[in-house]
Design a protein around this motif. Structure first.
Motif, mmCIF file in Angstrom:
data_model
loop_
_atom_site.group_PDB
_atom_site.id
_atom_site.type_symbol
_atom_site.label_atom_id
_atom_site.label_comp_id
_atom_site.label_asym_id
_atom_site.label_seq_id
_atom_site.Cartn_x
_atom_site.Cartn_y
_atom_site.Cartn_z
ATOM 1 N N LEU A 110 0.841 -1.186 0.000
ATOM 2 C CA LEU A 110 0.000 0.000 0.000
ATOM 3 C C LEU A 110 0.882 1.244 0.000
ATOM 4 C CD1 LEU A 110 -2.751 -1.012 2.588
ATOM 5 C CD2 LEU A 110 -2.751 -1.264 0.105
ATOM 6 N N GLY A 111 0.706 2.074 -1.014
ATOM 7 C CA GLY A 111 1.527 3.278 -1.137
ATOM 8 C C GLY A 111 0.819 4.507 -0.616
ATOM 9 N N ARG A 112 1.240 5.633 -1.145
ATOM 10 C CA ARG A 112 0.719 6.917 -0.685
ATOM 11 C C ARG A 112 -0.796 6.995 -0.847
ATOM 12 N NH1 ARG A 112 2.482 11.579 -3.611
ATOM 13 N NH2 ARG A 112 2.674 10.202 -5.394
ATOM 14 N N GLY A 113 -1.406 7.674 0.130
ATOM 15 C CA GLY A 113 -2.824 7.999 -0.016
ATOM 16 C C GLY A 113 -3.800 6.839 0.140
ATOM 17 N N CYS A 114 -3.322 5.709 0.646
ATOM 18 C CA CYS A 114 -4.250 4.572 0.811
ATOM 19 C C CYS A 114 -4.937 4.640 2.167
ATOM 20 C CB CYS A 114 -3.512 3.239 0.693
ATOM 21 S SG CYS A 114 -3.081 2.829 -0.992
ATOM 22 N N ARG A 115 -6.219 4.329 2.166
ATOM 23 C CA ARG A 115 -6.936 4.196 3.428
ATOM 24 C C ARG A 115 -7.693 2.882 3.377
ATOM 25 N NH1 ARG A 115 -10.053 9.679 3.485
ATOM 26 N NH2 ARG A 115 -9.952 9.004 1.349
ATOM 27 N N ALA A 133 0.177 5.821 4.308
ATOM 28 C CA ALA A 133 -1.024 5.000 4.166
ATOM 29 C C ALA A 133 -1.648 4.719 5.533
ATOM 30 C CB ALA A 133 -0.676 3.677 3.476
ATOM 31 N N VAL A 134 -2.956 4.786 5.589
ATOM 32 C CA VAL A 134 -3.661 4.538 6.843
ATOM 33 C C VAL A 134 -4.326 3.160 6.790
ATOM 34 C CG1 VAL A 134 -5.441 5.364 8.415
ATOM 35 C CG2 VAL A 134 -4.133 7.001 7.037
ATOM 36 N N GLN A 172 -0.953 -12.987 2.891
ATOM 37 C CA GLN A 172 -0.309 -14.264 3.190
ATOM 38 C C GLN A 172 1.196 -14.099 3.379
ATOM 39 O OE1 GLN A 172 -2.709 -15.574 0.184
ATOM 40 N NE2 GLN A 172 -4.089 -15.509 1.915
ATOM 41 N N ASP A 173 1.863 -13.500 2.386
ATOM 42 C CA ASP A 173 3.324 -13.482 2.424
ATOM 43 C C ASP A 173 3.910 -12.146 2.866
ATOM 44 O OD1 ASP A 173 3.051 -16.010 1.528
ATOM 45 O OD2 ASP A 173 3.494 -15.558 -0.569
ATOM 46 N N VAL A 174 3.580 -11.106 2.124
ATOM 47 C CA VAL A 174 4.250 -9.831 2.354
ATOM 48 C C VAL A 174 3.237 -8.714 2.519
ATOM 49 C CG1 VAL A 174 5.899 -8.182 1.394
ATOM 50 C CG2 VAL A 174 6.136 -10.611 0.854
ATOM 51 N N PHE A 175 3.497 -7.829 3.448
ATOM 52 C CA PHE A 175 2.696 -6.614 3.537
ATOM 53 C C PHE A 175 3.627 -5.431 3.748
ATOM 54 C CE2 PHE A 175 0.201 -3.703 6.430
ATOM 55 C CZ PHE A 175 -0.431 -3.057 5.383
ATOM 56 N N GLU A 176 3.569 -4.475 2.836
ATOM 57 C CA GLU A 176 4.351 -3.252 2.988
ATOM 58 C C GLU A 176 3.405 -2.082 2.977
ATOM 59 O OE1 GLU A 176 7.278 -3.042 -0.107
ATOM 60 O OE2 GLU A 176 7.926 -5.083 0.316
ATOM 61 N N GLN A 177 3.797 -1.070 3.777
ATOM 62 C CA GLN A 177 2.892 0.047 3.922
ATOM 63 C C GLN A 177 3.688 1.341 3.916
ATOM 64 O OE1 GLN A 177 0.827 -0.194 7.632
ATOM 65 N NE2 GLN A 177 -0.148 1.796 7.401
ATOM 66 N N ASN A 178 3.307 2.258 3.086
ATOM 67 C CA ASN A 178 3.927 3.584 3.068
ATOM 68 C C ASN A 178 3.525 4.317 4.349
ATOM 69 O OD1 ASN A 178 3.875 6.595 2.385
ATOM 70 N ND2 ASN A 178 4.989 5.720 0.660
ATOM 71 N N SER A 179 4.420 5.189 4.822
ATOM 72 C CA SER A 179 4.117 5.898 6.064
ATOM 73 C C SER A 179 2.880 6.774 5.922
ATOM 74 C CB SER A 179 5.319 6.766 6.458
ATOM 75 O OG SER A 179 5.622 7.642 5.385
#
Lengths: 197, 207
Positions: free
Chosen positions: A167-172, A188-189, A179-186
């Protein structure tokens, strides 16, 4: 589509058609189809409106497209505005612009570039990528997004499920299940993120 | 009709398929639209499937997809009719329907020697009904009549054929697939067959 009567048709200017089967269909200008359309390929520049299902092998559209029914394609390249009142499905979909899908938006390979406010009920497929091109109001609102590889920007969703979720910028997003990977931009909410095994 | 449901998450885990595959199969109409049951849960909107049907179908797709393209697979699993005509002898020889059912059908239509898909479907369903042992020959006739009258206009729709009995009097009807029936006291549900399932079985037998 082995119908011998299906022909290549080219429509220029402002016109109307009852729909039907075509081989290659080209619209330059503004055309309203009053029934379902089935064709090998559709190239449109301007405005195309279909009152019924639209089934196309290859779709290239620049401008404004409205389908009051399901849009079924193999590959689609759309630049502009698109409205589908049913499901929009295909193998490879490249959408640039603003779009509204009342049902499911599904593809093996879905690439979206947002130029304006967009809305879709469900989104699903193998690889889903949403990017913002420009425009303050450019964002995507969805209920459920499910895919193997999900990579989103400027997307508001209730649930995002996937093998790999980025999840990149501006995600809510209310809830992420991965399952495997979760990355979150600072930026993203995310209310909650759960790893499933 | 309350049935065992399986959530999409459980399904993926159980079968080892991916979201991509599931959505692809749905797009190619390998999995019927009405098996996708959307429900709200506390973890948000979730999709559920009728457990037995979906597991059987996924297994079927996995087994067959190596041999043929998804489009071929789709046309095989679709609910639409197959372009076929078969003689009565062949029908019996290949053991597609029971002799009793064929004989019954022949009495009703003495002139028919070859069967296209719709009569075949009537015949197959009747044969299936008779083989449950709950249906009398007279009732089977009722079944044939009902199917013949209504099936042609119902192509592609999911319906169940239902046989009711009360005080020895039988009544045959077609209802929407999966619709719930509430019977008056004393009435008995003798038979309920899901037509898409019948079509599917018949298509597999015809291969």
């Amino acid at each position: 589509m082995a119908n011998h009567s299906a022909r290549n048709v080219r429509i220029t200017g402002t016109s109307e058609s009852s729909g039907g089967r075509f081989q290659r269909l080209t619209v330059l200008g503004d055309c309203t189809f009053h029934g379902a359309v089935e064709c090998k390929s559709l190239r449109g520049m301007g405005e195309v409106e279909v009152n019924g299902n639209l089934t196309v092998g290859g779709l290239r559209m620049m401008g404004n497209m409205e389908v009051h029914g399901n849009l079924e394609v193999t590959t689609a390249n759309v630049l502009g505005e698109m409205q589908v009142s049913g499901d929009c499905t295909g193998d490879v979909l490249t959408l640039r612009g603003a779009f509204n899908v009342d049902g499911l938006l599904s593809a093996d390979d879905l690439r979206v570039k947002l130029y304006g406010p967009s809305r879709v009920r469900d989104m699903g497929g193998a690889s889903l990528v949403v990017r913002k091109r420009y425009g303050k109001a450019a964002e995507l609102v969805a209920e459920v997004i499910e895919g193997d590889e999900v990579n989103l920007q400027f997307t508001t969703a209730e649930v995002v499920r996937g093998r790999r979720v980025v999840l990149g910028r501006g995600c809510r997003v209310k809830r992420v299940e991965y399952q495997d990977v979760f990355e979150q931009n600072s930026d993203a909410v995310v209310e909650e993120a759960v790893q499933l095994h | 009709m309350e049935q065992d449901l399986l959530s999409k998450k459980e399904l993926l885990e159980l079968t080892g398929i991916s979201y991509g595959q599931l959505y692809r199969w749905k797009r190619k109409h390998l999995i019927p639209e009405d098996w996708f049951i959307h429900r709200s849960t506390f973890t948000g909107q979730e999709t559920f499937f009728p457990k037995d049907k979906i597991l059987a179908r996924i297994e079927q797709i996995k087994n067959m997809k190596d041999g043929m393209s998804l489009d071929e697979l789709a046309s095989m699993l679709a609910l639409g009719p197959v372009d076929i005509s078969m003689s009565r002898e062949e029908l019996i020889k290949r053991n597609i329907v029971s002799d009793v059912a064929v004989e019954l059908y022949r009495q009703m239509h003495p002139d028919t020697e070859t069967y296209s898909f719709l009569p075949l479907l009537c015949l197959y369903t009747t044969s299936a009904a008779l083989s449950t042992g709950d249906v009398s020959l007279e009732e089977a006739r009722l079944l044939v009549n009902t199917l013949e009258q209504h099936l042609p206009s119902l192509e592609g729709q999911s319906v169940d054929v239902v046989l009711l009995r009360k005080l020895g009097l039988a009544l045959c009807l077609l209802v929407d697939g999966g619709a719930e029936l509430r019977l008056e006291p004393g009435a008995k549900l003798v038979l309920r067959l899901h037509m898409p399932a019948q079509i599917e079985q018949l298509r597999l037998k015809l291969l």
